[in-house]
Design an enzyme around this catalytic site. Sequence first.
Site: not given
Length: 236
Positions: A33-36
């Site tokens: 995933g990512n930190r958005s």
Amino acid sequence: SGTLAGTRPLAGRTVVVTAGGTREALDPVRYLGNRSSGKQGVAVAEAALAAGASVTFIGGAMSVDPPAGTEVVRVESTQELHEAVLSHATGADALVMAAAVADFRPAEYAEAKIKKAQDGTNPVIHLERTPDVLADAVAARAAGQPLPGVIVGFGAETGDGTTSVLEFGAAKLARKGCEMLVVNQVGRDQVFGQDTTEVTMLFADGREPVAVAGDKTDVGVAIVTELAGLLDQPAR
Ligand code: CTP
Ligand code: CA
């Protein structure tokens, strides 16, 4: 800072906004995933609502709630986002791709939770490219599907020794084929999840770039103002 309430430049318009990050499953319990945070997409959706639009909000993983008053569609993977965008954006007036979409996903999904090997060897995760949702929306439109005449992309860029953030942004705008690209500089003191941001909007039709800094709420209003201006433009 400003508000579009009262002027309703998007009355009668339908706007689809994507926000948040995608998650690409590795096994039943793990993902890439990512930190958005989803904050910028939420701000755009709220500004579009205030401007009188009907808004469909397609949200991935986010640290904030989807905006009240929108039709909310939740997605997890890039594949799900791809399907949701191509179906919900059909017949809409504008598409804003604020989602932080994974560029790669595990090439193989393990049906059972991956276990530690007894012999001490470590697993190797092979990645493959995800579909480019924005580019595919532009391509489907070019192929004659009724996708929005105004498609807005986002691009996080870092400059390097020879190429500036805006030069990278202009190249990305041309590559993606969308009408407008919201470029922001990442790296250095930029932190994910902040309430403030600094962006430059670039346009495919050659109009001058528009820079805006402030709360993501204000930047959302500025993006919607430019979007409304593009919608009012006669078809090119
Ligand atoms: N995007 C998309 N599908 C992808 C990747 C990105 O729709 N698989 C969209 C994002 O939502 C954003 C725009 O494309 O609106 C630009 O994303 P960005 O990551 O900056 O661009 P990329 O083309 O992925 O290029 P880079 O190699 O710089 O990450
Ligand atoms: Ca990317």
